[in-house]
Design a protein around this motif. Structure first.
Motif, PDB file in Angstrom:
ATOM      1  N   LYS A  42       0.841  -1.189   0.000  1.00 38.00           N
ATOM      2  CA  LYS A  42       0.000   0.000   0.000  1.00 38.00           C
ATOM      3  C   LYS A  42       0.880   1.245   0.000  1.00 38.00           C
ATOM      4  N   VAL A  43       0.552   2.164  -0.889  1.00 40.82           N
ATOM      5  CA  VAL A  43       1.206   3.466  -0.944  1.00 40.82           C
ATOM      6  C   VAL A  43       0.130   4.498  -0.662  1.00 40.82           C
ATOM      7  N   ARG A  44       0.392   5.349   0.326  1.00 45.91           N
ATOM      8  CA  ARG A  44      -0.586   6.347   0.744  1.00 45.91           C
ATOM      9  C   ARG A  44      -0.123   7.739   0.338  1.00 45.91           C
ATOM     10  N   GLY A  45      -1.070   8.564   0.012  1.00 41.52           N
ATOM     11  CA  GLY A  45      -0.795   9.956  -0.287  1.00 41.52           C
ATOM     12  C   GLY A  45      -1.985  10.794   0.128  1.00 41.52           C
ATOM     13  N   ARG A  46      -1.777  12.103   0.108  1.00 42.17           N
ATOM     14  CA  ARG A  46      -2.876  12.995   0.463  1.00 42.17           C
ATOM     15  C   ARG A  46      -2.676  14.329  -0.230  1.00 42.17           C
ATOM     16  N   PHE A  47      -3.742  15.077  -0.281  1.00 44.69           N
ATOM     17  CA  PHE A  47      -3.702  16.432  -0.800  1.00 44.69           C
ATOM     18  C   PHE A  47      -3.870  17.363   0.395  1.00 44.69           C
ATOM     19  N   THR A  48      -2.971  18.328   0.513  1.00 46.73           N
ATOM     20  CA  THR A  48      -2.967  19.197   1.684  1.00 46.73           C
ATOM     21  C   THR A  48      -3.696  20.519   1.466  1.00 46.73           C
ATOM     22  N   ALA A  49      -4.103  20.825   0.248  1.00 47.33           N
ATOM     23  CA  ALA A  49      -4.829  22.064  -0.049  1.00 47.33           C
ATOM     24  C   ALA A  49      -6.220  21.712  -0.561  1.00 47.33           C
ATOM     25  N   VAL A  50      -7.170  21.721   0.360  1.00 45.54           N
ATOM     26  CA  VAL A  50      -8.552  21.345   0.076  1.00 45.54           C
ATOM     27  C   VAL A  50      -9.448  22.473   0.565  1.00 45.54           C
ATOM     28  N   ASP A  51     -10.424  22.870  -0.251  1.00 41.12           N
ATOM     29  CA  ASP A  51     -11.338  23.934   0.135  1.00 41.12           C
ATOM     30  C   ASP A  51     -12.725  23.594  -0.392  1.00 41.12           C
ATOM     31  N   GLY A  52     -13.738  24.174   0.228  1.00 43.80           N
ATOM     32  CA  GLY A  52     -15.089  23.950  -0.240  1.00 43.80           C
ATOM     33  C   GLY A  52     -16.111  24.196   0.832  1.00 43.80           C
ATOM     34  N   ALA A  53     -17.345  23.846   0.525  1.00 41.34           N
ATOM     35  CA  ALA A  53     -18.443  24.085   1.459  1.00 41.34           C
ATOM     36  C   ALA A  53     -19.511  23.021   1.302  1.00 41.34           C
ATOM     37  N   VAL A  54     -20.260  22.856   2.374  1.00 44.31           N
ATOM     38  CA  VAL A  54     -21.418  21.976   2.387  1.00 44.31           C
ATOM     39  C   VAL A  54     -22.642  22.826   2.694  1.00 44.31           C
ATOM     40  N   GLU A  55     -23.656  22.695   1.875  1.00 45.74           N
ATOM     41  CA  GLU A  55     -24.945  23.329   2.155  1.00 45.74           C
ATOM     42  C   GLU A  55     -25.818  22.247   2.768  1.00 45.74           C
ATOM     43  N   VAL A  56     -25.937  22.269   4.097  1.00 42.81           N
ATOM     44  CA  VAL A  56     -26.755  21.289   4.795  1.00 42.81           C
ATOM     45  C   VAL A  56     -28.204  21.743   4.681  1.00 42.81           C
ATOM     46  N   ALA A  57     -29.046  20.890   4.125  1.00 43.95           N
ATOM     47  CA  ALA A  57     -30.458  21.216   3.917  1.00 43.95           C
ATOM     48  C   ALA A  57     -31.299  20.733   5.092  1.00 43.95           C
ATOM     49  N   GLU A  58     -32.505  21.276   5.187  1.00 42.46           N
ATOM     50  CA  GLU A  58     -33.438  20.822   6.236  1.00 42.46           C
ATOM     51  C   GLU A  58     -33.608  19.312   6.152  1.00 42.46           C
ATOM     52  N   ASP A  59     -33.814  18.806   4.943  1.00 39.64           N
ATOM     53  CA  ASP A  59     -33.829  17.370   4.701  1.00 39.64           C
ATOM     54  C   ASP A  59     -32.408  16.980   4.318  1.00 39.64           C
ATOM     55  N   PRO A  60     -31.711  16.194   5.149  1.00 41.74           N
ATOM     56  CA  PRO A  60     -30.311  15.870   4.857  1.00 41.74           C
ATOM     57  C   PRO A  60     -30.080  15.345   3.445  1.00 41.74           C
ATOM     58  N   ALA A  61     -31.066  14.685   2.857  1.00 41.95           N
ATOM     59  CA  ALA A  61     -30.915  14.142   1.510  1.00 41.95           C
ATOM     60  C   ALA A  61     -30.838  15.232   0.442  1.00 41.95           C
ATOM     61  N   ASP A  62     -31.209  16.465   0.803  1.00 41.50           N
ATOM     62  CA  ASP A  62     -31.136  17.579  -0.147  1.00 41.50           C
ATOM     63  C   ASP A  62     -29.848  18.386   0.015  1.00 41.50           C
ATOM     64  N   SER A  63     -28.952  17.942   0.860  1.00 39.85           N
ATOM     65  CA  SER A  63     -27.690  18.650   1.093  1.00 39.85           C
ATOM     66  C   SER A  63     -26.795  18.570  -0.134  1.00 39.85           C
ATOM     67  N   ARG A  64     -25.881  19.560  -0.250  1.00 39.88           N
ATOM     68  CA  ARG A  64     -24.962  19.619  -1.397  1.00 39.88           C
ATOM     69  C   ARG A  64     -23.564  19.941  -0.895  1.00 39.88           C
ATOM     70  N   ILE A  65     -22.567  19.452  -1.642  1.00 36.32           N
ATOM     71  CA  ILE A  65     -21.171  19.744  -1.308  1.00 36.32           C
ATOM     72  C   ILE A  65     -20.419  20.104  -2.579  1.00 36.32           C
ATOM     73  N   SER A  66     -19.487  21.025  -2.430  1.00 32.76           N
ATOM     74  CA  SER A  66     -18.611  21.416  -3.524  1.00 32.76           C
ATOM     75  C   SER A  66     -17.199  21.534  -2.958  1.00 32.76           C
ATOM     76  N   VAL A  67     -16.242  20.848  -3.589  1.00 33.21           N
ATOM     77  CA  VAL A  67     -14.868  20.789  -3.081  1.00 33.21           C
ATOM     78  C   VAL A  67     -13.895  21.073  -4.220  1.00 33.21           C
ATOM     79  N   THR A  68     -12.831  21.808  -3.880  1.00 32.27           N
ATOM     80  CA  THR A  68     -11.737  22.065  -4.812  1.00 32.27           C
ATOM     81  C   THR A  68     -10.447  21.556  -4.177  1.00 32.27           C
ATOM     82  N   ILE A  69      -9.659  20.821  -4.946  1.00 32.80           N
ATOM     83  CA  ILE A  69      -8.400  20.252  -4.471  1.00 32.80           C
ATOM     84  C   ILE A  69      -7.278  20.780  -5.350  1.00 32.80           C
ATOM     85  N   GLU A  70      -6.282  21.404  -4.733  1.00 31.67           N
ATOM     86  CA  GLU A  70      -5.104  21.842  -5.479  1.00 31.67           C
ATOM     87  C   GLU A  70      -4.201  20.629  -5.682  1.00 31.67           C
TER      88      GLU A  70
END
Length: 191
Positions: A42-70
């Motif tokens: 196993k070789v592990r790696g990660r990205f250290t520059a991650v940004d974004g937001a989650v719009e948590v909706a009243e109904d959790p199933a309607d929630s949305r996420i948007s993420v950007t990874i450098e």
């Protein structure tokens, strides 16, 4: 505490983050990957520059996420491997500096579920499904409200044009096609 500042709520008997915008805390976010070298190690790696937001909706199933990874922020613990990952053989960070994930659907039950979204790497967009767990809420010493999530999934890197490889003398490939994704994210309530 006023109603609008309550950071959690109970949905179907389970405490979940309050509806609203929750920003990813880049200092407490890890998008990691695990592949196999020689089809064994196993070789592990990660990205250290991650940004974004989650719009948590009243109904959790309607929630949305948007993420950007450098993509240049890749770190596998080996400089030569990281430089190769940044090259045109893999992520081609000069031409494709970021990857994105935008959710397209959420299935939520209790404190976990699954999220499907479009993952774009090197200009190629493909659907990915992640298993997601809500780990809980904490208030930090600076009065930020935090929600903590963990997610995991598996992709075939070749679906995104990440096809570089070398055949091994006795069969198999130097680098596995299947890559496990592991995400650990702290979100800060933004309103």
């Amino acid at each position: 505490m006023t109603e609008s500042l309550i950071p959690t709520r109970v949905v179907d008997g389970v405490e979940l983050p309050a509806a609203g915008t929750w920003r990813i805390d880049p200092g407490h976010a890890e998008v990691a990957f695990v592949g196999r070298h020689f089809m064994l190690t196993k070789v592990r790696g990660r990205f250290t520059a991650v940004d974004g937001a989650v719009e948590v909706a009243e109904d959790p199933a309607d929630s949305r996420i948007s993420v950007t990874i450098e993509m240049a922020s890749v770190n596998s613990g080996d400089q030569a491997r990281d430089d190769h990952l940044r090259s045109a053989d893999f992520f081609d960070v000069e031409s494709n500096p970021v990857a994105t994930f935008v959710s397209t659907g959420v299935h939520w039950e209790g404190n976990g579920g699954s999220m499907t979204g479009d993952l774009t790497i090197k200009g190629v967009t493909k659907p990915v499904t992640l298993t997601v767990d809500y780990l809980g809420y904490a208030q930090d010493p600076w009065d930020n409200h935090r929600a903590v999530f963990s997610a995991r999934g598996r992709i075939n890197r070749e679906d995104w044009g990440l096809t570089w490889n070398m055949p091994l003398a006795k069969g198999g490939l130097l680098v596995s096609r299947e890559i496990d994704l592991e995400l650990e994210v702290e979100l800060i309530h933004a309103g």
